[in-house]
Design a protein around this motif. Structure first.
Motif, PDB file in Angstrom:
ATOM      1  N   LEU A 145     -11.120   1.565   4.104  1.00 31.01           N
ATOM      2  CA  LEU A 145     -11.628   1.264   2.769  1.00 31.01           C
ATOM      3  C   LEU A 145     -10.722   1.842   1.685  1.00 31.01           C
ATOM      4  O   LEU A 145     -10.593   1.260   0.601  1.00 31.01           O
ATOM      5  N   ALA A 146     -10.071   2.966   1.965  1.00 31.23           N
ATOM      6  CA  ALA A 146      -9.172   3.589   0.986  1.00 31.23           C
ATOM      7  C   ALA A 146      -8.078   2.611   0.550  1.00 31.23           C
ATOM      8  O   ALA A 146      -7.763   2.500  -0.642  1.00 31.23           O
ATOM      9  N   GLY A 147      -7.493   1.889   1.515  1.00 35.20           N
ATOM     10  CA  GLY A 147      -6.437   0.944   1.194  1.00 35.20           C
ATOM     11  C   GLY A 147      -6.937  -0.214   0.346  1.00 35.20           C
ATOM     12  O   GLY A 147      -6.270  -0.654  -0.596  1.00 35.20           O
ATOM     13  N   ILE A 148      -8.123  -0.706   0.672  1.00 36.32           N
ATOM     14  CA  ILE A 148      -8.728  -1.795  -0.098  1.00 36.32           C
ATOM     15  C   ILE A 148      -8.942  -1.367  -1.545  1.00 36.32           C
ATOM     16  O   ILE A 148      -8.648  -2.109  -2.491  1.00 36.32           O
ATOM     17  N   LEU A 188       0.824  -1.201   0.000  1.00 40.18           N
ATOM     18  CA  LEU A 188       0.000   0.000   0.000  1.00 40.18           C
ATOM     19  C   LEU A 188       0.866   1.262   0.000  1.00 40.18           C
ATOM     20  O   LEU A 188       0.597   2.204  -0.759  1.00 40.18           O
ATOM     21  N   ALA A 189       1.905   1.284   0.830  1.00 38.75           N
ATOM     22  CA  ALA A 189       2.795   2.450   0.860  1.00 38.75           C
ATOM     23  C   ALA A 189       3.464   2.655  -0.497  1.00 38.75           C
ATOM     24  O   ALA A 189       3.596   3.789  -0.978  1.00 38.75           O
ATOM     25  N   LEU A 190       3.873   1.560  -1.133  1.00 37.10           N
ATOM     26  CA  LEU A 190       4.521   1.667  -2.440  1.00 37.10           C
ATOM     27  C   LEU A 190       3.525   2.094  -3.516  1.00 37.10           C
ATOM     28  O   LEU A 190       3.883   2.824  -4.445  1.00 37.10           O
ATOM     29  N   TRP A 191       2.262   1.653  -3.388  1.00 36.18           N
ATOM     30  CA  TRP A 191       1.234   2.153  -4.313  1.00 36.18           C
ATOM     31  C   TRP A 191       1.144   3.669  -4.189  1.00 36.18           C
ATOM     32  O   TRP A 191       1.079   4.396  -5.192  1.00 36.18           O
ATOM     33  N   GLU A 246      -6.975  -2.505  -5.022  1.00 35.98           N
ATOM     34  CA  GLU A 246      -7.912  -3.202  -5.928  1.00 35.98           C
ATOM     35  C   GLU A 246      -8.110  -4.661  -5.526  1.00 35.98           C
ATOM     36  O   GLU A 246      -8.009  -5.575  -6.342  1.00 35.98           O
ATOM     37  N   ILE A 247      -8.401  -4.872  -4.229  1.00 33.53           N
ATOM     38  CA  ILE A 247      -8.553  -6.241  -3.728  1.00 33.53           C
ATOM     39  C   ILE A 247      -9.984  -6.537  -3.275  1.00 33.53           C
ATOM     40  O   ILE A 247     -10.232  -7.579  -2.665  1.00 33.53           O
ATOM     41  N   GLU A 248     -10.918  -5.639  -3.589  1.00 34.44           N
ATOM     42  CA  GLU A 248     -12.306  -5.861  -3.157  1.00 34.44           C
ATOM     43  C   GLU A 248     -12.843  -7.204  -3.639  1.00 34.44           C
ATOM     44  O   GLU A 248     -13.575  -7.885  -2.916  1.00 34.44           O
TER      45      GLU A 248
END
Length: 314
Positions: A168-171, A13-16, A175-177
């Motif tokens: 929810l922002a991280g999810i 997530l941090a790298l995204w 794109e893992i929903e």
């Protein structure tokens, strides 16, 4: 202009987040960049609940040291992890447009918080989430859950928890929903987010040669909302690891509405307040709401909350 060095934590997530900023700098300003991965104290100590090691700079201190030494040019943070005070010579240059601010209920077996069995185990890193979960369901067994998003999801799949709570922002960013069996956003009325949740904060030296370019990454409306939330926290002298939910937004009449909730981690005592006003008065609204809550005993309540959280971890 030379290549910009971006400091980032090493999780997916941090790298995204860092790559997102790098892409914007290239596409919008023709600026090349390089990402330097940095391990923060919060990343290194994973076997202790955040409340026990919590304090200023848990996820930012090492990045800030590299900014001051000139080894990196900017640090990209989840804004909710950024303390409200900065070391001399550093500041936020931009706050990016917010993703969905809500928290999200995630489970392999149960479709919602209401569907959980009595005494269900719910994993979360946050005293804020724990407090609000306990208000809704006092019976729940809330347990500390550290690590990146993938680690937390794996522990859920391994059966260590009946459910977990994630931003929810991280999810959405990862794109893992589609990989989650049950994922239900929790509305702000039932779980007020953390200050700055869903936004990215870009920190750099106040004399940075890139300052003018970086300013252009700022989203003005998000900045106003996040400044409002951060000012509220500052007035309460609350850190990132105390049970405070605060959220600013516009209502149908285009008035700024600030809602806040603080309390004990077990949900047994809670203070809730709301205030609205003109958006250009966002800092005054935050200060007024904080003073109203302080008059009701907010600071004393937060001191007790911190003590309760620490004692429960002994």
């Amino acid at each position: 202009m030379r290549k910009i060095i971006i400091g980032s934590r090493g999780s997916l997530l941090a790298l995204w987040q860092a790559n997102h900023i790098a892409q914007r700098l290239k596409e919008e300003h023709g600026l090349e960049s390089e990402i330097k991965i940095v391990k923060t104290r919060g990343d290194k100590i994973l076997d202790v609940p955040l409340a026990k090691i919590g304090g200023k700079g848990l996820f930012t201190k090492e990045l800030e040291e590299l900014l001051l030494s000139g080894e990196i040019d900017i640090a990209v943070h989840s804004l909710k992890d950024v303390p409200v005070e900065f070391p001399d010579g550093l500041s936020l240059v931009a706050i990016t447009k917010r993703e969905d601010v809500r928290d999200c209920f995630v489970s392999e077996k149960y479709p919602s918080l209401e569907a959980l069995p009595l005494g269900a185990r719910v994993g979360t890193t946050s005293l804020r989430r724990t407090m609000q979960l306990k208000i809704i369901r006092p019976d729940l067994d809330t347990q500390s859950l550290r690590g990146n998003v993938q680690t937390r999801l794996q522990r859920l799949r391994d059966g260590e928890f009946d459910a977990i709570i994630l931003a929810l922002a991280g999810i959405k960013r990862l794109e893992i929903e589609g990989e989650l069996r049950y994922a239900k956003p929790l509305e702000i009325q039932e779980m007020i987010p953390a200050m700055g949740q869903g936004a990215l904060g870009i920190e750099c030296r106040s004399d940075s040669e890139f300052w003018e370019i970086l300013c252009k990454l700022n989203d003005e409306k998000t900045q106003i909302f996040c400044e409002c939330e951060r000012e509220f926290i500052k007035c309460l002298e609350g850190g990132c690891q105390v049970p405070i939910g605060v959220h600013a937004n516009l209502n149908a009449d285009h008035k700024l509405v600030l809602v806040a909730k603080i309390g004990l981690p077990d949900g047994s005592e809670v203070l809730s307040e709301m205030m609205e006003g003109e958006i250009e008065n966002h800092l005054q609204i935050a200060q007024s709401l904080a003073q109203r809550m302080i008059a009701r005993g907010a600071k004393e309540l937060l001191q007790r909350a911190e003590k309760m959280a620490f004692e429960s971890l002994k």
